[in-house]
Design a protein around this motif. Structure first.
Motif, PDB file in Angstrom:
ATOM      1  N   ALA A  53     -11.189  16.137  16.574  1.00  0.00           N
ATOM      2  CA  ALA A  53     -11.606  15.686  15.192  1.00  0.00           C
ATOM      3  C   ALA A  53     -10.634  16.621  14.387  1.00  0.00           C
ATOM      4  CB  ALA A  53     -12.912  15.999  14.825  1.00  0.00           C
ATOM      5  N   SER A  54      -9.839  17.393  14.874  1.00  0.00           N
ATOM      6  CA  SER A  54      -9.046  18.235  14.058  1.00  0.00           C
ATOM      7  C   SER A  54      -9.867  19.167  12.902  1.00  0.00           C
ATOM      8  CB  SER A  54      -7.769  17.511  13.542  1.00  0.00           C
ATOM      9  OG  SER A  54      -6.929  16.912  14.354  1.00  0.00           O
ATOM     10  N   PHE A  55     -10.884  19.463  13.645  1.00  0.00           N
ATOM     11  CA  PHE A  55     -12.092  20.148  12.577  1.00  0.00           C
ATOM     12  C   PHE A  55     -11.745  21.317  12.431  1.00  0.00           C
ATOM     13  CE2 PHE A  55     -15.810  21.199  10.654  1.00  0.00           C
ATOM     14  CZ  PHE A  55     -16.467  19.882  10.432  1.00  0.00           C
ATOM     15  N   GLY A  56     -10.912  21.709  11.141  1.00  0.00           N
ATOM     16  CA  GLY A  56     -10.694  23.174  10.820  1.00  0.00           C
ATOM     17  C   GLY A  56     -11.064  23.288   9.291  1.00  0.00           C
ATOM     18  N   PHE A  57     -11.236  24.510   8.909  1.00  0.00           N
ATOM     19  CA  PHE A  57     -11.569  24.918   7.567  1.00  0.00           C
ATOM     20  C   PHE A  57     -10.515  25.005   6.596  1.00  0.00           C
ATOM     21  CE2 PHE A  57     -15.109  25.876  10.203  1.00  0.00           C
ATOM     22  CZ  PHE A  57     -16.172  25.557   9.744  1.00  0.00           C
ATOM     23  N   THR A  58      -9.301  25.356   7.327  1.00  0.00           N
ATOM     24  CA  THR A  58      -8.093  25.755   6.550  1.00  0.00           C
ATOM     25  C   THR A  58      -7.431  24.501   5.703  1.00  0.00           C
ATOM     26  OG1 THR A  58      -7.597  27.589   8.339  1.00  0.00           O
ATOM     27  CG2 THR A  58      -5.755  26.751   6.767  1.00  0.00           C
ATOM     28  N   ALA A 113     -16.399  41.390   0.370  1.00  0.00           N
ATOM     29  CA  ALA A 113     -15.579  40.632  -0.629  1.00  0.00           C
ATOM     30  C   ALA A 113     -14.279  40.688  -0.337  1.00  0.00           C
ATOM     31  CB  ALA A 113     -15.910  41.165  -2.296  1.00  0.00           C
ATOM     32  N   ILE A 114     -13.556  41.884  -0.099  1.00  0.00           N
ATOM     33  CA  ILE A 114     -12.270  41.873   0.248  1.00  0.00           C
ATOM     34  C   ILE A 114     -11.801  41.419   1.492  1.00  0.00           C
ATOM     35  CG2 ILE A 114     -10.565  43.867   0.677  1.00  0.00           C
ATOM     36  CD1 ILE A 114     -12.207  45.793  -1.257  1.00  0.00           C
ATOM     37  N   GLY A 115     -12.906  41.702   2.329  1.00  0.00           N
ATOM     38  CA  GLY A 115     -12.467  40.948   3.557  1.00  0.00           C
ATOM     39  C   GLY A 115     -12.556  39.604   3.605  1.00  0.00           C
ATOM     40  N   ALA A 116     -13.474  38.807   2.823  1.00  0.00           N
ATOM     41  CA  ALA A 116     -13.437  37.665   2.878  1.00  0.00           C
ATOM     42  C   ALA A 116     -12.254  37.048   2.143  1.00  0.00           C
ATOM     43  CB  ALA A 116     -14.697  37.067   2.236  1.00  0.00           C
ATOM     44  N   PHE A 117     -11.845  37.495   1.043  1.00  0.00           N
ATOM     45  CA  PHE A 117     -10.735  37.291   0.574  1.00  0.00           C
ATOM     46  C   PHE A 117      -9.502  37.432   1.367  1.00  0.00           C
ATOM     47  CE2 PHE A 117      -6.826  38.108  -2.229  1.00  0.00           C
ATOM     48  CZ  PHE A 117      -7.061  37.032  -3.175  1.00  0.00           C
ATOM     49  N   TYR A 349     -19.349  32.389   7.314  1.00  0.00           N
ATOM     50  CA  TYR A 349     -19.645  31.137   6.404  1.00  0.00           C
ATOM     51  C   TYR A 349     -20.806  30.075   7.004  1.00  0.00           C
ATOM     52  CZ  TYR A 349     -18.488  26.548   4.378  1.00  0.00           C
ATOM     53  OH  TYR A 349     -18.439  25.307   3.786  1.00  0.00           O
ATOM     54  N   LEU A 350     -20.233  29.453   7.982  1.00  0.00           N
ATOM     55  CA  LEU A 350     -21.387  28.449   8.644  1.00  0.00           C
ATOM     56  C   LEU A 350     -22.512  29.423   9.122  1.00  0.00           C
ATOM     57  CD1 LEU A 350     -21.951  25.766   9.960  1.00  0.00           C
ATOM     58  CD2 LEU A 350     -20.387  26.352  12.000  1.00  0.00           C
ATOM     59  N   GLY A 351     -22.202  30.508  10.061  1.00  0.00           N
ATOM     60  CA  GLY A 351     -23.314  31.035  10.672  1.00  0.00           C
ATOM     61  C   GLY A 351     -24.336  31.926   9.441  1.00  0.00           C
ATOM     62  N   GLY A 352     -23.864  32.304   8.216  1.00  0.00           N
ATOM     63  CA  GLY A 352     -24.575  32.858   7.356  1.00  0.00           C
ATOM     64  C   GLY A 352     -25.270  31.662   6.469  1.00  0.00           C
ATOM     65  N   LEU A 353     -24.906  30.677   6.078  1.00  0.00           N
ATOM     66  CA  LEU A 353     -25.535  29.308   5.624  1.00  0.00           C
ATOM     67  C   LEU A 353     -26.537  28.954   6.530  1.00  0.00           C
ATOM     68  CD1 LEU A 353     -22.826  27.650   3.386  1.00  0.00           C
ATOM     69  CD2 LEU A 353     -24.287  29.510   2.902  1.00  0.00           C
ATOM     70  N   VAL A 354     -26.177  28.668   7.729  1.00  0.00           N
ATOM     71  CA  VAL A 354     -27.389  27.874   8.486  1.00  0.00           C
ATOM     72  C   VAL A 354     -28.351  29.067   9.008  1.00  0.00           C
ATOM     73  CG1 VAL A 354     -25.921  26.344   9.558  1.00  0.00           C
ATOM     74  CG2 VAL A 354     -26.056  28.607  10.625  1.00  0.00           C
ATOM     75  N   SER A 355     -28.161  30.275   8.453  1.00  0.00           N
ATOM     76  CA  SER A 355     -29.134  31.446   8.545  1.00  0.00           C
ATOM     77  C   SER A 355     -29.908  31.616   7.429  1.00  0.00           C
ATOM     78  CB  SER A 355     -28.772  32.656   8.898  1.00  0.00           C
ATOM     79  OG  SER A 355     -28.273  32.760  10.247  1.00  0.00           O
ATOM     80  N   GLY A 356     -29.620  30.884   6.242  1.00  0.00           N
ATOM     81  CA  GLY A 356     -30.198  31.040   4.863  1.00  0.00           C
ATOM     82  C   GLY A 356     -30.037  32.271   4.405  1.00  0.00           C
ATOM     83  N   LEU A 362     -21.903  34.007  -0.440  1.00  0.00           N
ATOM     84  CA  LEU A 362     -20.669  34.823  -1.178  1.00  0.00           C
ATOM     85  C   LEU A 362     -19.454  34.822  -0.394  1.00  0.00           C
ATOM     86  CD1 LEU A 362     -23.151  37.885  -2.155  1.00  0.00           C
ATOM     87  CD2 LEU A 362     -22.193  36.149  -3.805  1.00  0.00           C
ATOM     88  N   TRP A 363     -19.389  34.994   0.864  1.00  0.00           N
ATOM     89  CA  TRP A 363     -18.226  34.836   1.468  1.00  0.00           C
ATOM     90  C   TRP A 363     -17.590  33.340   1.441  1.00  0.00           C
ATOM     91  CZ3 TRP A 363     -15.209  32.019   4.720  1.00  0.00           C
ATOM     92  CH2 TRP A 363     -14.321  32.553   5.675  1.00  0.00           C
ATOM     93  N   LEU A 364     -18.189  32.270   1.033  1.00  0.00           N
ATOM     94  CA  LEU A 364     -17.591  31.076   0.632  1.00  0.00           C
ATOM     95  C   LEU A 364     -16.892  31.293  -0.562  1.00  0.00           C
ATOM     96  CD1 LEU A 364     -17.135  28.000   0.862  1.00  0.00           C
ATOM     97  CD2 LEU A 364     -19.501  27.697  -0.338  1.00  0.00           C
ATOM     98  N   LEU A 365     -17.253  31.905  -1.241  1.00  0.00           N
ATOM     99  CA  LEU A 365     -16.678  32.342  -2.674  1.00  0.00           C
ATOM    100  C   LEU A 365     -15.645  32.960  -2.454  1.00  0.00           C
ATOM    101  CD1 LEU A 365     -16.841  32.148  -5.893  1.00  0.00           C
ATOM    102  CD2 LEU A 365     -18.406  34.134  -5.808  1.00  0.00           C
ATOM    103  N   PHE A 366     -15.634  34.026  -2.000  1.00  0.00           N
ATOM    104  CA  PHE A 366     -14.398  35.119  -2.163  1.00  0.00           C
ATOM    105  C   PHE A 366     -13.524  34.513  -0.979  1.00  0.00           C
ATOM    106  CE2 PHE A 366     -17.553  37.917  -3.929  1.00  0.00           C
ATOM    107  CZ  PHE A 366     -16.739  38.478  -4.832  1.00  0.00           C
ATOM    108  N   GLY A 367     -14.071  33.689   0.051  1.00  0.00           N
ATOM    109  CA  GLY A 367     -13.201  33.110   1.177  1.00  0.00           C
ATOM    110  C   GLY A 367     -12.275  32.059   0.508  1.00  0.00           C
TER     111      GLY A 367
END
Length: 384
Positions: A53-58, A113-117, A349-356, A362-367
């Motif tokens: 699927a060439s399923f990447g996030f980048t 936040a720094i790490g996600a960025f 990102y994925l693991g955090g969101l599917v954990s609620g 916040l990772w999504l925002l800074f990433g």
């Protein structure tokens, strides 16, 4: 019935990949039991799905910025919602049915936040996220093997400083599932992701006059797949991981362990670092006993098999100076950033969101902010 036509060399690669996957799974069974063996095979399915699927996030994040195309981002949201529909009830009630399940719920502060960025920046320069690095490296990309090596190096270097970063202020951990229950948490997640998806559709229509059709699936075994089929199969991977492993899918903690074991073997006293002082057993034990590692091995080998089925396993021996330097820089940034931010696009990102968990949002925002900078830098470097 589908007919598969694969050259002799690609059949050899396919045989090697499947044999290695079977051996790793059997080794994991001997080292740690059936759950580890199953996790290896789940990783293999992930590698197959990611490659076909060439399923990447980048690329998906980059295409929204440079081409005003949101197909890839919307596929990510479908993946998140499919998994959340199962993971939220599992987290809340799984133990009552003999399936004790935990989510990734972490505090989020300056270090994260720094790490996600850093991670978002690094994945655009490197040309792949954590899952993308694994499946493209497994698919035969020499450049992404360099990214993987420096990703591992950056990960272990970050563990030397984690006790210092941990002193920075942070928000307390917060769980939607705990406060609103599985149904309420799912409704909130669907509402927010749906609103973002509608925004991407509006952006795409404004730029192109219509929503561009997604790539269709050509063949199940040889690919390529549509992004939505990739999302469906990866949702199966994530749900199986919750059931078998008891937690979300993660990747980058395995990289840190690989690097630490190399350092340890070379005589570098990583066991005295606070990050590893309580994990000496992991440093001295077999990688086949580490759940994240065996899943990573499975992803690499599954992608290798997928590349052979597609007739595309063909490593390039030479790299340009730009490709080499950007691979090194991207890998180091992602490795270091992932440790600060509780993981990568998969674990955080994925693991955090599917954990609620709030930290996933916040990772999504800074990433994504880091990805924006990385996308602009790619253009300046002539990387397309």
């Amino acid at each position: 019935m589908q007919t598969i036509s694969v050259s002799t060399s690609q059949r050899t690669v396919l045989f090697v990949a499947l044999s290695a996957l079977a051996l790793v799974s059997y080794g994991a069974f001997l080292a740690a039991g059936p759950r580890h063996a199953l996790a290896t095979l789940i990783g293999g399915l992930a590698g197959l799905a990611l490659y076909h699927a060439s399923f990447g996030f980048t690329a998906a994040w980059r295409h929204l910025v440079t081409e005003r195309r949101g197909t890839g981002l919307r596929a990510q949201f479908v993946l998140i919602l499919l998994v959340s529909a199962v993971s939220f009830p599992l987290i809340a009630w799984g133990k009552d049915f003999g399936l004790p399940t935990g989510g990734f719920v972490f505090p989020f502060g300056y270090a994260a936040a720094i790490g996600a960025f850093m991670f978002g920046l690094g994945m655009q320069i490197g040309g792949g996220c954590a899952s993308g690095t694994l499946f493209t490296a497994g698919g035969g990309s020499t450049r992404m093997m360099v990214v993987l090596a420096t990703f591992i190096l950056g990960s272990v270097l970050a563990t030397a400083h984690m006790h210092l970063w941990g002193k920075l202020p942070k928000l307390p951990s917060y769980s939607l599932v705990q406060d609103f229950g599985p149904l309420g948490a799912f409704a909130i997640t669907a509402l927010v992701l749906g609103a973002i998806a509608l925004l991407t559709i509006r952006i795409e229509r404004k730029a192109h006059g219509r929503v561009l059709p997604a790539r269709k699936t050509d063949a199940l075994l040889t690919g390529p797949w549509s992004s939505m089929l990739g999302a469906l199969l990866l949702a199966v991977v994530c749900i199986l991981t919750f059931v078998v492993v008891g937690r979300p899918w993660g990747i980058t903690s395995g990289f840190a362990l690989w690097g630490a074991k190399v350092f340890y073997a070379l005589g570098i006293p990583v066991d005295t670092w606070p990050y590893w002082s309580w994990q000496k057993g992991a440093l001295e034990g077999s990688l086949l006993s580490d759940m994240t590692s065996v899943m990573n091995f499975g992803v690499i080998l599954g992608a290798m098999a997928a590349a052979a089925l597609a007739g595309k396993f063909a490593p390039v021996r030479q790299l340009s100076q730009r490709d080499l330097l950007t691979a090194i820089a991207g890998g180091l940034l992602m490795g270091y950033g992932a440790r600060l931010a509780y993981g990568c696009n998969i674990g955080a990102y994925l693991g955090g969101l599917v954990s609620g968990s709030l930290h996933g949002w916040l990772w999504l925002l800074f990433g994504f902010m880091g990805s924006l900078v990385g996308t602009r830098l790619r253009l300046k470097l002539g990387m397309g």
